[in-house]
Write a protein that holds these residues in place. Structure first.
Motif: not given
Length: 115
Positions: A79-90
């Protein structure tokens, strides 16, 4: 023969969260070379998070403190839990492992973070 299937991608606003899953067709209990990568448009594919040979975790500096990699060996899933996502994570996020010296990749799941 290894198949990897990612899921959980989608569209989310900046500051939101997503959890990605990668289901493997083989047991991952003894797999050390296992991790998540991503590729943004026009960019190279880079490591996001992974497991070291010693069973510890490693993260790209850009995601430290926001992303968490975990595994459920009984379910052959990472799994990969992704929090506080930013546009650059696209990016398209890929799961990968090495089995008997051969690298295997899933088809990827798209994560789009809007501002």
């Amino acid at each position: 023969q290894v198949q990897l299937v990612e899921s959980g991608g989608g569209l989310v606003q900046a500051g939101g969260s997503l959890r990605l899953s990668c289901a493997a067709s083989i047991s991952i209990f003894n797999i050390n070379d296992l991790g998540w990568y991503r590729q943004a448009p026009g960019k190279q594919r880079d490591l996001v998070a992974g497991f070291t040979s010693g069973g510890n975790t490693i993260y790209a500096d850009s995601v430290k403190g926001r992303f968490t990699i975990s595994r459920d060996n009984a379910k052959n899933t990472v799994y990969l839990q992704m929090n506080s996502l930013k546009p650059e994570d696209t990016a398209v996020y890929y799961c990968s492992l090495t089995w008997y010296g051969v690298g295997y990749w899933g088809k990827g799941t798209l994560v789009t973070v809007s501002s």
